[in-house]
Scaffold this active site. Sequence first.
Site, PDB file in Angstrom:
ATOM      1  N   ASP A  13       0.829  -1.241   0.022  1.00 44.00           N
ATOM      2  CA  ASP A  13       0.067  -0.050  -0.007  1.00 44.00           C
ATOM      3  C   ASP A  13       0.802   1.183  -0.017  1.00 44.00           C
ATOM      4  O   ASP A  13       0.305   2.283   0.561  1.00 44.00           O
ATOM      5  CB  ASP A  13      -0.909   0.059   1.142  1.00 44.00           C
ATOM      6  CG  ASP A  13      -1.870  -1.055   1.255  1.00 44.00           C
ATOM      7  OD1 ASP A  13      -2.086  -1.711   0.053  1.00 44.00           O
ATOM      8  OD2 ASP A  13      -2.188  -1.673   2.303  1.00 44.00           O
ATOM      9  N   LYS A  16       1.785   2.352  -5.152  1.00 44.52           N
ATOM     10  CA  LYS A  16       2.328   1.611  -6.609  1.00 44.52           C
ATOM     11  C   LYS A  16       1.440   2.067  -7.608  1.00 44.52           C
ATOM     12  O   LYS A  16       1.836   2.342  -8.689  1.00 44.52           O
ATOM     13  CB  LYS A  16       2.508   0.170  -6.239  1.00 44.52           C
ATOM     14  CG  LYS A  16       3.604  -0.344  -5.195  1.00 44.52           C
ATOM     15  CD  LYS A  16       3.616  -1.702  -5.088  1.00 44.52           C
ATOM     16  CE  LYS A  16       2.212  -2.502  -4.277  1.00 44.52           C
ATOM     17  NZ  LYS A  16       2.120  -2.004  -3.066  1.00 44.52           N
ATOM     18  N   GLY A  40      -4.453  -4.242  -3.950  1.00 45.33           N
ATOM     19  CA  GLY A  40      -5.633  -3.126  -4.091  1.00 45.33           C
ATOM     20  C   GLY A  40      -4.674  -1.956  -4.331  1.00 45.33           C
ATOM     21  O   GLY A  40      -4.148  -1.363  -3.780  1.00 45.33           O
ATOM     22  N   HIS A  41      -4.727  -1.587  -5.587  1.00 48.31           N
ATOM     23  CA  HIS A  41      -3.999  -0.417  -6.097  1.00 48.31           C
ATOM     24  C   HIS A  41      -4.831   0.759  -6.756  1.00 48.31           C
ATOM     25  O   HIS A  41      -5.635   0.348  -7.561  1.00 48.31           O
ATOM     26  CB  HIS A  41      -3.260  -0.804  -7.580  1.00 48.31           C
ATOM     27  CG  HIS A  41      -2.091  -1.848  -6.954  1.00 48.31           C
ATOM     28  ND1 HIS A  41      -1.040  -2.561  -7.747  1.00 48.31           N
ATOM     29  CD2 HIS A  41      -1.587  -2.478  -5.833  1.00 48.31           C
ATOM     30  CE1 HIS A  41      -0.369  -3.392  -7.368  1.00 48.31           C
ATOM     31  NE2 HIS A  41      -0.691  -3.367  -5.872  1.00 48.31           N
ATOM     32  N   GLN A 222       2.041  -6.036  -3.199  1.00 49.74           N
ATOM     33  CA  GLN A 222       2.456  -6.058  -1.702  1.00 49.74           C
ATOM     34  C   GLN A 222       3.704  -5.056  -1.500  1.00 49.74           C
ATOM     35  O   GLN A 222       3.801  -4.394  -2.176  1.00 49.74           O
ATOM     36  CB  GLN A 222       2.523  -7.713  -1.313  1.00 49.74           C
ATOM     37  CG  GLN A 222       1.304  -8.510  -1.263  1.00 49.74           C
ATOM     38  CD  GLN A 222       0.573  -8.975  -2.636  1.00 49.74           C
ATOM     39  OE1 GLN A 222       1.450  -9.427  -3.566  1.00 49.74           O
ATOM     40  NE2 GLN A 222      -0.501  -8.494  -2.771  1.00 49.74           N
TER      41      GLN A 222
HETATM   42  P1  GDP Z   1      -0.781   0.440  -3.784  1.00 46.04           P
HETATM   43  O1  GDP Z   1      -1.493  -1.083  -3.154  1.00 46.04           O
HETATM   44  O2  GDP Z   1       0.511   0.327  -3.203  1.00 46.04           O
HETATM   45  O3  GDP Z   1      -1.107   0.575  -4.988  1.00 46.04           O
HETATM   46  O4  GDP Z   1      -1.491   1.558  -2.615  1.00 46.04           O
HETATM   47  P2  GDP Z   1      -2.979   1.619  -2.085  1.00 46.04           P
HETATM   48  O5  GDP Z   1      -3.701   2.247  -3.248  1.00 46.04           O
HETATM   49  O6  GDP Z   1      -3.404   0.523  -1.389  1.00 46.04           O
HETATM   50  O7  GDP Z   1      -2.805   2.690  -1.035  1.00 46.04           O
HETATM   51  C1  GDP Z   1      -2.359   3.985  -1.276  1.00 46.04           C
HETATM   52  C2  GDP Z   1      -3.331   5.088  -0.900  1.00 46.04           C
HETATM   53  O8  GDP Z   1      -2.644   6.435  -0.698  1.00 46.04           O
HETATM   54  C3  GDP Z   1      -4.293   5.184  -2.009  1.00 46.04           C
HETATM   55  O9  GDP Z   1      -5.798   5.585  -1.306  1.00 46.04           O
HETATM   56  C4  GDP Z   1      -4.014   6.337  -2.843  1.00 46.04           C
HETATM   57  O10 GDP Z   1      -5.110   7.121  -3.507  1.00 46.04           O
HETATM   58  C5  GDP Z   1      -3.311   7.259  -1.706  1.00 46.04           C
HETATM   59  N1  GDP Z   1      -2.079   7.906  -2.246  1.00 46.04           N
HETATM   60  C6  GDP Z   1      -1.286   7.707  -3.001  1.00 46.04           C
HETATM   61  N2  GDP Z   1      -0.051   8.557  -3.070  1.00 46.04           N
HETATM   62  C7  GDP Z   1      -0.754   9.508  -2.280  1.00 46.04           C
HETATM   63  C8  GDP Z   1      -0.050  10.778  -1.738  1.00 46.04           C
HETATM   64  O11 GDP Z   1       0.986  11.281  -2.127  1.00 46.04           O
HETATM   65  N3  GDP Z   1      -0.553  11.609  -0.894  1.00 46.04           N
HETATM   66  C9  GDP Z   1      -2.003  11.080  -0.056  1.00 46.04           C
HETATM   67  N4  GDP Z   1      -2.578  11.822   0.608  1.00 46.04           N
HETATM   68  N5  GDP Z   1      -2.387   9.831  -0.563  1.00 46.04           N
HETATM   69  C10 GDP Z   1      -1.970   9.011  -1.436  1.00 46.04           C
HETATM   70  P1  IMO Z   2      -0.911  -4.346  -2.286  1.00 47.00           P
HETATM   71  O1  IMO Z   2      -0.547  -4.594  -3.551  1.00 47.00           O
HETATM   72  C1  IMO Z   2      -0.853  -4.605   2.053  1.00 47.00           C
HETATM   73  C2  IMO Z   2      -0.958  -8.696   3.793  1.00 47.00           C
HETATM   74  C3  IMO Z   2      -2.395  -8.990   4.368  1.00 47.00           C
HETATM   75  C4  IMO Z   2      -1.744 -10.011   5.165  1.00 47.00           C
HETATM   76  C5  IMO Z   2      -0.545 -10.876   4.530  1.00 47.00           C
HETATM   77  C6  IMO Z   2      -1.111 -12.068   3.848  1.00 47.00           C
HETATM   78  O2  IMO Z   2      -2.389  -3.520  -2.275  1.00 47.00           O
HETATM   79  O3  IMO Z   2       0.112  -3.383  -1.682  1.00 47.00           O
HETATM   80  P2  IMO Z   2      -2.490 -12.870   2.042  1.00 47.00           P
HETATM   81  O4  IMO Z   2      -3.952 -12.460   1.517  1.00 47.00           O
HETATM   82  O5  IMO Z   2      -1.512 -12.454   0.861  1.00 47.00           O
HETATM   83  O6  IMO Z   2      -2.540 -14.225   2.322  1.00 47.00           O
HETATM   84  O7  IMO Z   2      -2.214 -11.803   3.190  1.00 47.00           O
HETATM   85  O8  IMO Z   2      -0.372  -9.901   3.547  1.00 47.00           O
HETATM   86  N1  IMO Z   2      -1.292  -8.188   2.071  1.00 47.00           N
HETATM   87  C7  IMO Z   2      -1.246  -6.910   1.958  1.00 47.00           C
HETATM   88  N2  IMO Z   2      -0.906  -5.716   2.734  1.00 47.00           N
HETATM   89  N3  IMO Z   2      -0.997  -4.145   0.693  1.00 47.00           N
HETATM   90  C8  IMO Z   2      -1.190  -5.568  -0.187  1.00 47.00           C
HETATM   91  O9  IMO Z   2      -1.348  -5.468  -1.318  1.00 47.00           O
HETATM   92  C9  IMO Z   2      -1.402  -6.862   0.381  1.00 47.00           C
HETATM   93  N4  IMO Z   2      -1.593  -7.908   0.059  1.00 47.00           N
HETATM   94  C10 IMO Z   2      -1.639  -8.742   1.311  1.00 47.00           C
HETATM   95  O10 IMO Z   2      -3.199  -8.048   4.911  1.00 47.00           O
HETATM   96  O11 IMO Z   2      -1.186  -9.358   6.494  1.00 47.00           O
HETATM   97 MG    MG Z   3      -2.895  -1.671  -1.865  1.00 48.68          MG
END
Ligand code: GDP
Ligand code: IMO
Ligand code: MG
Length: 422
Positions: A13, A16, A40-41, A222
């Site tokens: 998270d 990416k 979840g991206h 991840q």
């Molecule tokens: P990913 O899994 O690495 O793609 O990241 P996620 O989408 O799960 O989580 C990142 C969260 O931070 C999302 O809600 C994005 O919309 C938000 N986000 C990304 N970059 C920024 C930033 O620079 N500032 C803020 N406030 N939010 C951001």
């Molecule tokens: P993105 O790509 C954050 C965590 C879960 C749990 C562990 C194992 O959005 O960064 P699993 O479902 O793989 O058996 O879970 O890994 N986890 C993540 N945490 N971002 C993710 O993906 C994750 N994918 C799995 O919360 O601790």
């Molecule tokens: Mg994510």
Amino acid sequence: MKVDVLLGLQWGDEGKGKIVDVITPDYDIIARFQGGPNAGHTLIFEGQKQVLHTIPSGIFRSNTLNVIGNGVVIDPVTLKAEILEIEKKGVDVTKNLLISKKAHLILPTHKILDRYSEESKGKKKIGSTLKGIGPTYMDKTGRNGLRMGDTQGDQFKERYDTLVAKHIRLLGDYPYQDLLKETENAWFEAIEFLSKIELIDSEHYLNNALQSGKKILAEGAQGTLLDIDFGTYPFVTSSNTVTAGTCTGLGIAPNKVGEVIGIFKAYCTRVGSGPFPTELENEVGQKIREIGHEYGATTGRDRRCGWIDLPALKYANMINGVTQLSMMKADVLDTFDTIHVCTHYKVNGELVDYLPYDITGMDIEPVYKEVKGWNTDLTGLKDLKNAPQEFLDYIAYLEQELNVPISIVSVGPDRDQTINRG
Ligand code: GDP
Ligand code: IMO
Ligand code: MG
């Protein structure tokens, strides 16, 4: 041509999806190499928000092909739902999405097994997203799995039944019947739906593309600290989330890896169970969660929040061979008078600057350097020339400690809130 890699350096998270979307115009192909719908991206542009789970984050840019690689595990039901959602936004996935024949399938019983495994672990549960990731990779390495390419064979149903029978034996007296009945039809319907997407021999496809001068970006899911080998085992996911995963997850030779872009937050988060040395279980952590909207993009769970952890980031840089960094969510720290940076850990009274073997349940105390906050709203910042000195100092300090340039600074969730330092 080489394949550039973009991946997370913390516990996922990091942002990416946002950065892949921002830099996609520089590439011809975006390819996911591991993980599955546990990811979840989030992408935000033109006032719209989209969360992608299996589809690469280049999908909204026309002229870019998106490949789901052999290292990914696919839940047909989730993928179908994702496709239907982005089709509503005008994307024609039959033109710009390709799936590896070798990508493994998540069966309904894999998800039930995931639930069963977590329930039987009780308090020691991993905190899995319950998407069936672990059981599917177990069947892959156990040589029992079903792959996308198998959906085209005549024995598909028979092979499905054999695998489900094995799962049912494993489930023993766990009440799986209703769960299976609820999900099995939708699963087969989704398999049928996905037949409109072209299946490819992705290793040949990608290597041929490289040879003909195409630019490829590999998108990680991840983060490094969730890697099956190098993460905080057993509180990890079941795939190699690190740069090496690109080689096995796409069929790219190590000498074809180019730039490695490591993504990290200006602080740190983790969702699910497991050790987190710099976690703030207090009002400071709560403030970061609220300002940063730190709630899971896949499960909606609260993300645990804490300060940035340099020993862990240095470890991630080493394992991944990071050549450039992207610092995300700097704006979330806009209202903090003081920011803490973990420089070392104290383990059994001794100062260490590396991640010890197994930090689960260990008495590990973060040692912090305190730096002055910038107390300025960064969300409208377009050029670092106009940035407050304290913010520039924070960037310079991290670059010096990590010994890798920070080439992108993100100051908000939108595509436009991105500063490229060139
Ligand atoms: P990913 O899994 O690495 O793609 O990241 P996620 O989408 O799960 O989580 C990142 C969260 O931070 C999302 O809600 C994005 O919309 C938000 N986000 C990304 N970059 C920024 C930033 O620079 N500032 C803020 N406030 N939010 C951001
Ligand atoms: P993105 O790509 C954050 C965590 C879960 C749990 C562990 C194992 O959005 O960064 P699993 O479902 O793989 O058996 O879970 O890994 N986890 C993540 N945490 N971002 C993710 O993906 C994750 N994918 C799995 O919360 O601790
Ligand atoms: Mg994510």
